[in-house]
Write a protein that holds these residues in place. Structure first.
Motif, short mmCIF file in Angstrom:
data_model
loop_
_atom_site.label_atom_id
_atom_site.label_comp_id
_atom_site.label_asym_id
_atom_site.label_seq_id
_atom_site.Cartn_x
_atom_site.Cartn_y
_atom_site.Cartn_z
N LYS A 357 7.16 3.85 -13.69
CA LYS A 357 8.28 3.73 -12.76
C LYS A 357 7.73 3.36 -11.39
N LEU A 358 8.53 2.66 -10.63
CA LEU A 358 8.12 2.33 -9.26
C LEU A 358 8.06 3.59 -8.43
N ARG A 359 7.08 3.65 -7.55
CA ARG A 359 6.95 4.76 -6.63
C ARG A 359 7.19 4.27 -5.20
N ALA A 360 7.63 5.16 -4.37
CA ALA A 360 7.72 4.82 -2.95
C ALA A 360 6.32 4.85 -2.38
N LEU A 361 5.86 3.70 -1.91
CA LEU A 361 4.53 3.66 -1.32
C LEU A 361 4.53 4.47 -0.03
N GLY A 362 3.32 4.85 0.42
CA GLY A 362 3.20 5.65 1.63
C GLY A 362 3.88 5.00 2.82
N LYS A 363 4.21 5.81 3.77
CA LYS A 363 4.90 5.30 4.96
C LYS A 363 3.94 4.72 5.98
N GLY A 364 2.67 4.59 5.60
CA GLY A 364 1.69 4.06 6.55
C GLY A 364 1.25 5.16 7.49
#
Length: 728
Positions: A357-364
């Motif tokens: 599943k797609l994950r939310a990448l880090g917010k930087g």
């Protein structure tokens, strides 16, 4: 003959046999129970056992060679192993693996340490060839796995936790319900009269108990039986390659000249161990054909006949072996007893593995203080290296050029055998039909993965002193190694690839002619590829701008000449794109926008996190980083986050897409990006500023950039690759 009798009475009935025929043998007995593993850990291990994502190219699972439908072996004389390889030994059943003191036919691993045994299976190039840092990132991309790991282990998926889970599952794979066990527990009707006769032979005249004793029906020792070597190991190139690779990795003396599987000797290097193999358990033996370390005996009848002859011929043959003189009826009875060692099939239905599943990448991470400077410089604020034709190709002293070396390098560049599963040659990501890149925004990478950067062209790479987008290596030779062995690139094992080359007579001949060695060496393969790549350069007579510089005023259009003036002046391109290569060979952060593919493709997300792991970024940054960190991976300096090496501008016409992540598919997009002053980045170069170019100026600049490309694409036809043949 029905009814029940005491275990003691049964053993006493055969006591005279034990005393005479096998005084030191341990009595036969049911298998003792093993300590129970936590059920949730077993359930997780079961899922992982059948999941192909635990192999390098995500094509095979543990069950591929240990199939529950085939008694947890693979039913073949010699196992298949990893794609591009063929194994040289029989795949032993995993049934009762937790009861062994030593694992594998040669006993090279501690059988009581099942997690380490699992690790060996997963990471060996001939088995599953996965990087222990890559597949946990795959598992983290599966929400169900993440939840299970946290529930079972109290933390996210990791290499060690995965090994422990699979080991817990393997511990549950034990024989059950064998007629012999019921018989030993007092059920005299559990064995037929013929099987009881076979038991008497087993413990007496046939002498089987001397090696096949105790609950496991194995003394867990090593014996040379004189089993005939498999013709396939020394007649089929892929098996011979794996055999030689294996013997080399264990440091076996004179491995290149071996024409026999030396067994335990490869581990101990003790001459008496040559040809010795671990005694296999006989439990469930009726289901685990074919037999012996190389699967040369197909049936139990053949096994009994082999022992009846006194085994085979070998200098270290066990003194326990001698002709038995069994009659036909005795051999039949012995086979019937062996079949009575097999109980209920241990079958586990594979479960469909949970999906990515797609994950939310880090917010930087926040912009480091003090790193953003105002842009005040212009193209005219300093002197830059002059533009002009490329000079002679730099050639390192330790790798001089020759036509024969270049030709060899061309073969190797196109040869998929210089990769893990023989699917990914250099040309897969550096295709002459795609400008010697791969034409994609982000490279395809190795099967089962997706790369995380744009595949840079090989054209004119000979002039760079820093290669890859973040300058990780400093020579074409080093680049070839990194690409062929990188886990998301070629994923090749150097020794395995070297053995492949040595099984190709044409390569043996060519390497000897070029390098003077009797056998190909993998380090020389990289040199040959680098030599070939040094021929892939722009020729001045084919490049309009170079002809213009050399005095042909008609070589470029009026638009291109105006574009040159902009390049040197208002647009300021010369500040970073200078010299004959049109690159300062330095690093800059431009604020290139993120490629949306990393928000859309689970495999890309896995690879991005994997890069953070293998390049040693701090844990807190690993958790939040949502993009390629560029030069930071090497320096770990905050000021270097997002910086990438300035690419040359030659052959731009043929090398789209552009930027380290392929964010721009056309040169028009690139010009618009620079015209607006680049993007947003905490470390953005102060050289970037809005240019306020007119539409005509952009056309002029584009015309100049196109004049830096050859009139026709630089293309090399693929050669006809030489074939394998077993080296004699």
């Amino acid at each position: 003959m029905g009814g029940r009798a005491s275990v003691g009475g049964l053993i006493a009935a055969f006591g005279f046999v034990l005393a005479v025929g096998a005084a030191r043998a341990e009595p036969l007995a049911p298998l003792p129970p093993l300590p129970a593993s936590p059920p949730e850990q077993v359930a997780l291990g079961r899922l992982l056992f059948f999941d192909t994502r635990l192999s390098g190219d995500a094509s095979i699972s543990c069950a591929s060679c240990h199939d529950p439908r085939k008694a947890w072996g693979d039913g073949k004389p010699l196992s298949t192993g990893y794609p591009g390889a063929e194994y040289f030994r029989n795949a032993q059943t995993l049934l009762n693996a937790a009861h062994y003191r030593r694992s594998y036919w040669d006993g090279r691993m501690d059988g009581r340490d099942l997690p380490t045994l699992v690790r060996d299976h997963l990471t060996e190039p001939a088995l599953m060839q996965v990087d222990g840092r890559l597949f946990p990132e795959r598992l983290k991309q599966v929400p169900e796995y993440d939840a299970m790991f946290r529930r079972v282990f109290g933390g996210e998926p990791s290499f060690g936790r995965s090994l422990n889970a699979i080991a817990a599952f393997v511990r549950t794979l034990t024989s059950r319900g064998a007629p012999l066990d019921r018989y030993l527990e007092g059920d005299t009707a559990a064995l037929s009269p013929a099987a009881r006769d076979g038991l008497a032979l087993f413990q007496g005249k046939a002498g089987c108990l001397r090696c096949h004793d105790g609950p496991l029906l194995s003394d867990q020792k090593f014996h040379a039986l004189g089993v005939q070597d498999s013709a396939a190991v020394f007649g089929e190139p892929l098996r011979h390659i794996t055999f030689r690779w294996f013997m080399k990795t264990l440091g076996t003396p004179n491995y290149t000249n071996l024409r026999e599987d030396v067994g335990r000797y490869a581990v101990t290097k003790e001459p008496p161990d040559r040809g010795r193999f671990r005694t296999p358990s006989l439990r469930d033996v009726a289901l685990t054909a074919p037999y012996m370390h190389n699967g040369t005996l197909a049936t139990l009848e053949e096994v009994v006949e082999f022992y009846n002859r006194g085994g085979g011929i070998h200098r270290n043959k066990s003194p326990l072996l001698a002709p038995l003189g069994l009659g036909a009826a005795e051999k039949k009875a012995l086979v019937e007893f062996l079949e009575a060692l097999t109980g209920e099939p241990v079958v586990v239905d594979p479960l469909a593995p949970p999906e990515y599943k797609l994950r939310a990448l880090g917010k930087g991470s926040p912009a480091p203080a003090g790193l953003v400077a105002a842009s005040t410089g212009t193209a005219q604020s300093g002197k830059f290296r002059a533009l002009g034709p490329l000079g002679p190709v730099p050639v390192p002293r330790d790798n001089p050029m020759s036509d024969a070396k270049v030709e060899l390098g061309k073969f190797l560049f196109f040869d998929p055998r210089l990769s893990g599963d023989v699917s990914t040659p250099c040309v897969a990501c550096h295709n002459p039909e795609a400008g010697w890149g791969d034409g994609s925004d982000v490279s395809r990478g190795y099967p089962g993965t997706q790369h995380w950067r744009n595949s840079q062209t090989v054209l004119n790479a000979a002039y760079y002193f820093k290669l890859f987008w973040a300058g990780e290596v400093t020579s074409l030779e080093a680049q070839a190694v990194a690409a062929a062995t990188g886990n998301v690139a070629g994923n090749g094992d150097p020794m395995m690839m070297e053995e492949r080359l040595r099984q190709i007579p044409e390569y043996v001949r060519r390497f000897k002619a070029v390098f003077g060695t009797e056998q190909p060496r993998i380090m020389d393969a990289w040199k040959a590829i680098a030599a070939f790549e040094r021929t892939l350069v722009s020729k001045p007579e084919q490049v309009p701008f170079d002809r213009f510089v050399k005095g042909d005023p008609k070589a470029i259009t009026d638009e291109a000449r105006r574009g040159l003036a902009l390049f040197l002046g208002k647009a300021g391109c010369i500040q970073c794109h200078n010299g004959p290569l049109l690159s300062d060979d330095d690093y800059h952060a431009l604020g290139v926008p993120k490629n949306p593919v990393f928000e859309e493709d689970p495999l890309r997300q896995i690879t991005l996190r994997f890069q953070h792991v293998i390049r040693g970024v701090p844990e807190e940054l690993y958790r939040v980083a949502d993009r390629d960190l560029g030069l930071y991976y090497t320096t770990k300096r905050e000021a270097d986050r997002g910086k990438f090496r300035t690419p040359g501008l030659r052959e731009l016409k043929y090398t789209a897409p552009y930027m380290h992540n392929g964010a721009f598919f056309t040169l028009e997009e690139v010009l618009d990006f620079y015209d607006q002053g680049g993007g947003n980045d905490a470390n953005k170069s102060p050289l970037l500023r809005p240019l306020k170019l007119t539409a005509q100026e952009k056309k002029d600049l584009l015309a100049f950039l196109l004049s830096l490309s050859s009139d026709q694409p630089i293309v090399v036809p693929a050669p006809q690759l030489p074939e394998y043949a077993v080296v004699k």
